[in-house]
Each structure stands twice: as structure tokens, then as C-alpha cells.
Design a protein around this motif. Sequence first.
Motif, mmCIF file in Angstrom:
data_model
loop_
_atom_site.group_PDB
_atom_site.id
_atom_site.type_symbol
_atom_site.label_atom_id
_atom_site.label_comp_id
_atom_site.label_asym_id
_atom_site.label_seq_id
_atom_site.Cartn_x
_atom_site.Cartn_y
_atom_site.Cartn_z
ATOM 1 N N HIS A 99 1.125 -1.471 0.150
ATOM 2 C CA HIS A 99 -0.067 -0.386 -0.091
ATOM 3 C C HIS A 99 0.731 1.088 0.063
ATOM 4 C CE1 HIS A 99 1.067 0.550 4.262
ATOM 5 N NE2 HIS A 99 1.295 -0.465 4.046
ATOM 6 N N ASN A 100 0.838 2.203 -0.257
ATOM 7 C CA ASN A 100 0.745 3.793 -0.110
ATOM 8 C C ASN A 100 0.703 4.374 1.279
ATOM 9 O OD1 ASN A 100 2.363 4.593 -2.680
ATOM 10 N ND2 ASN A 100 0.553 5.445 -3.026
ATOM 11 N N GLY A 101 1.556 5.049 1.545
ATOM 12 C CA GLY A 101 1.440 5.668 2.847
ATOM 13 C C GLY A 101 2.104 4.548 4.051
ATOM 14 N N ILE A 183 8.652 10.488 -0.366
ATOM 15 C CA ILE A 183 7.971 11.196 -2.075
ATOM 16 C C ILE A 183 6.517 11.225 -1.919
ATOM 17 C CG2 ILE A 183 7.648 9.747 -4.110
ATOM 18 C CD1 ILE A 183 10.036 8.275 -2.907
ATOM 19 N N ASN A 184 6.141 10.180 -1.254
ATOM 20 C CA ASN A 184 4.676 10.249 -1.203
ATOM 21 C C ASN A 184 3.394 11.994 -0.460
ATOM 22 O OD1 ASN A 184 4.549 7.528 -1.744
ATOM 23 N ND2 ASN A 184 3.662 8.323 -3.079
ATOM 24 N N CYS A 185 4.796 11.888 0.488
ATOM 25 C CA CYS A 185 4.209 13.189 1.637
ATOM 26 C C CYS A 185 4.271 14.724 0.799
ATOM 27 C CB CYS A 185 5.363 13.742 2.465
ATOM 28 S SG CYS A 185 5.350 12.842 3.741
ATOM 29 N N VAL A 186 5.209 14.981 0.010
ATOM 30 C CA VAL A 186 5.511 15.793 -1.215
ATOM 31 C C VAL A 186 4.692 15.587 -3.000
ATOM 32 C CG1 VAL A 186 7.436 16.945 -2.341
ATOM 33 C CG2 VAL A 186 8.028 16.210 -0.069
ATOM 34 N N ILE A 187 5.010 14.686 -2.871
ATOM 35 C CA ILE A 187 4.492 14.971 -4.977
ATOM 36 C C ILE A 187 3.601 14.734 -4.697
ATOM 37 C CG2 ILE A 187 4.289 13.456 -6.696
ATOM 38 C CD1 ILE A 187 6.673 12.874 -6.048
ATOM 39 N N ASN A 188 2.821 13.985 -3.570
ATOM 40 C CA ASN A 188 1.090 13.348 -3.801
ATOM 41 C C ASN A 188 -0.081 14.908 -3.238
ATOM 42 O OD1 ASN A 188 2.000 11.115 -3.407
ATOM 43 N ND2 ASN A 188 0.421 10.085 -3.648
ATOM 44 N N PRO A 189 0.439 15.425 -1.980
ATOM 45 C CA PRO A 189 -1.266 16.324 -2.005
ATOM 46 C C PRO A 189 -0.417 17.814 -2.677
ATOM 47 C CG PRO A 189 1.197 16.376 -0.210
ATOM 48 C CD PRO A 189 1.124 15.184 -0.913
ATOM 49 N N ASP A 197 0.614 17.562 -12.757
ATOM 50 C CA ASP A 197 0.726 16.636 -13.170
ATOM 51 C C ASP A 197 2.237 16.458 -12.605
ATOM 52 O OD1 ASP A 197 -0.064 15.763 -15.210
ATOM 53 O OD2 ASP A 197 0.802 16.099 -17.142
ATOM 54 N N ASN A 198 2.837 14.646 -12.163
ATOM 55 C CA ASN A 198 4.207 15.491 -10.718
ATOM 56 C C ASN A 198 4.943 15.965 -11.188
ATOM 57 O OD1 ASN A 198 2.455 13.029 -9.954
ATOM 58 N ND2 ASN A 198 4.468 11.899 -10.306
ATOM 59 N N GLY A 199 6.341 16.574 -12.114
ATOM 60 C CA GLY A 199 6.801 17.118 -13.213
ATOM 61 C C GLY A 199 7.119 18.533 -12.650
ATOM 62 N N CYS A 248 0.079 11.044 -13.704
ATOM 63 C CA CYS A 248 -0.677 11.578 -12.692
ATOM 64 C C CYS A 248 -0.802 11.133 -11.318
ATOM 65 C CB CYS A 248 -2.404 11.623 -12.914
ATOM 66 S SG CYS A 248 -3.587 12.540 -12.207
ATOM 67 N N SER A 249 -0.423 11.801 -10.174
ATOM 68 C CA SER A 249 -0.150 11.148 -8.600
ATOM 69 C C SER A 249 -1.773 10.261 -8.967
ATOM 70 C CB SER A 249 0.537 11.874 -7.637
ATOM 71 O OG SER A 249 -1.108 13.185 -7.152
ATOM 72 N N SER A 250 -1.488 9.609 -7.506
ATOM 73 C CA SER A 250 -2.481 8.499 -7.598
ATOM 74 C C SER A 250 -3.983 9.561 -5.937
ATOM 75 C CB SER A 250 -2.154 7.725 -6.016
ATOM 76 O OG SER A 250 -1.416 7.674 -5.229
ATOM 77 N N MET A 251 -2.324 9.870 -5.702
ATOM 78 C CA MET A 251 -3.438 11.641 -4.533
ATOM 79 C C MET A 251 -4.449 12.363 -5.901
ATOM 80 S SD MET A 251 -2.979 13.049 -1.545
ATOM 81 C CE MET A 251 -2.644 11.917 0.026
HETATM 82 O O1 PAF Z 1 1.563 7.321 -5.361
HETATM 83 C C1 PAF Z 1 1.665 7.902 -6.294
HETATM 84 O O2 PAF Z 1 0.993 9.003 -7.890
HETATM 85 C C2 PAF Z 1 3.058 7.604 -6.537
HETATM 86 O O3 PAF Z 1 3.830 6.964 -5.837
HETATM 87 C C3 PAF Z 1 4.395 8.904 -6.906
HETATM 88 C C4 PAF Z 1 5.853 7.747 -6.629
HETATM 89 C C5 PAF Z 1 4.017 9.850 -6.165
HETATM 90 C C6 PAF Z 1 4.136 8.517 -8.798
HETATM 91 O O4 PAF Z 1 3.358 9.499 -9.693
#
Ligand code: PAF
Length: 307
Positions: A99-101, A183-189, A197-199, A248-251
Motif C-alpha cells: 500500500h501507499n502511506g 516521496i508521497n508526502c511531497v508529490i501527492n498533496p 502532473d508530477n513534473g 498523474c499522482s494517485s492522490m
Molecule cells: O502515489 C503515487 O502516485 C506514486 O507513489 C508516485 C511515486 C508519487 C508517483 O506518481
Amino acid sequence: MKITIIGQGAIGLLWYYKLSQCSKNKVTILCSSSIAKTPSEMQFLSDGTWQKAPLTMAHKKNLMHAELVIFCLKAYHYQAAFNDYLPFISPSTPLILCHNGMLMTESLPAQNSLLTLLTTHASKKHQAFAIEHTGQGTSDIGLLCGNLSAKTAKQLTKVLNNALPETIWSEHIQEKQWRKLAINCVINPLTAMNNCDNGAITRQKFLPDINAILSEFIQVAQAQQINFNLTELTALVLNVAQSTATNCSSMRSDILHNRPTEIAHINGFIVRLGKKLHIETPINYALTQAVTELSNQGLPNKKSSTS
Ligand code: PAF
């Protein structure tokens, strides 16, 4: 090996399909009770063609025969799944959690050996039981709690690696879990709040927020004897954002599809642990609140290209 996968999400179906390709495995899948009618086969998109594989359903009452159970669920479904299924699983069966988190330690069952599977494989659902393996990744597996003989660890790793390489055994799975959490604490929210998008979060204007999120994160991790360096962790997060730039991040995807998010187990985990340890986590708190609000109000008019 008799393996049961719990969860029919994109990653659960990916492991189901790959593990069932090996004739030595007897794989079954236990789907959510919310699915009214399960088909007799699943579909897998490979090199532009759809492959079919029979779907063998598991039922609570035959979980007792499983030699390995792999949970592939959203973090917020674990508590109910443990309550529902653990009474039917033998205490000697190792459980793999994917799972994530993070799950709070007190919510983890004590009777079975628990392993964590961290994967960077990407899988996309085209329809309910039709998936595409969209990104070749790697997986780390390691022991979270309980006991596991070296022989069993080797055997489980081999079974998973044969199905979906490369899967490697890690003696430092907790540290890897925390790295993924960073990684998830930053990119997702940030991608969810900014609907990007993540980039996009590698832009200069996000650096102060990234710095603040990770500074709080590092203090909480340190109190758990997990040590990170801010410069290195920032570089790691930016590197993942860059290498998944068009994702597109999962969140963000959860928000766009009006699904619950995993924020409570990502930034919310840092906030809860921080509170317990008397460490202030204002930015992680603000993001947890903001994403929760966004998820409650939904974004019905916004569309995303990925799921
Ligand atoms: O949750 C996600 O989307 C992924 O774990 C990650 C690494 C942030 C890439 O999109």
C-alpha cells in the motif's frame, strides 16, 4: 505455492496475473464485497494485445489453506480487512502488505508475520478486471514484524521475483518505507492541491513548501531512529517527480475521480506521530486538512487522462 491476493485494484490484479502465469502457483483473488458480479476471467494488455486469464475467486472460508496472503489495498481499507479476514487465516501464514502511506503500528495484527512490499511497477485499470502494466519497476520486500526464517524469506522472494522481476529482499525495509513516504508526502498533496502532473512540482516556486514538508518529516523520522539528510531527501523527491513528470499522482487521480484519498496515512501519519512525539508539523497538518477538504467537496468538472 497457494497464494491469495486480497484486493482487485490495479496492483492486486497485476500480481494476480503475474503469479498465476507460473504453473507451480495456485493463485486465488478475494474481491471486495461491493463487487456484485465477478467475471470468470481477467484481461491483461501486453504489447498492444489483450491476454485473458481465468479468475479464481477466494472466499473467506478457504483463506485457511493459503500459504501466503498478499494484501493489495488502499491504506484506509486495512483495518476493516484485518477485522474481516484475519480470523480465517492461519497464524503461521505470512502476510504481505502492499500500500501507499503508513499504517499505525498499533493497528497491525500481532499473530502473523508481516511483510511489506514496496513496488514501483505501474499498473492501470482500463475496466474493472482489465489492466495494463504501464511501467516496469522493481519491488522490495522485507519483514515488518514477527518472525520469518531465512529459508521462507528466500522462498517468498523467489516466488515473487519469478512472477514479477525484479523483487529483492531488503533487510532495511522500514527505511525504504520512510523514503517512499517522503516521496508521497511531497508529490501527492502538492500535485493534488495544484491539479498538476508530477513534473510541475520541480518548479522553483514549490521549493519552500517542499523544504518545509521534508524538514518536519525528517524530525519525526529521526525520533523513530530513521535518519535523513534534507539535501539528499529533497534531491530524491525531485528526482522521482522528474522521472514521473507526466504522471498523474494517485492522490490527484483520487480527487479527480471523487474517491477517498490516502492523505490520512501519508501526511496525516506524520501529523499523528508528530503529536505523539511532541513535534510540531504545521505544514503537513495544513496539507492534510486541505486535501481532506478538497476530497470532500470533489472536483466534478475536472478530468484526468490517467487513473
Ligand atoms: O502515489 C503515487 O502516485 C506514486 O507513489 C508516485 C511515486 C508519487 C508517483 O506518481
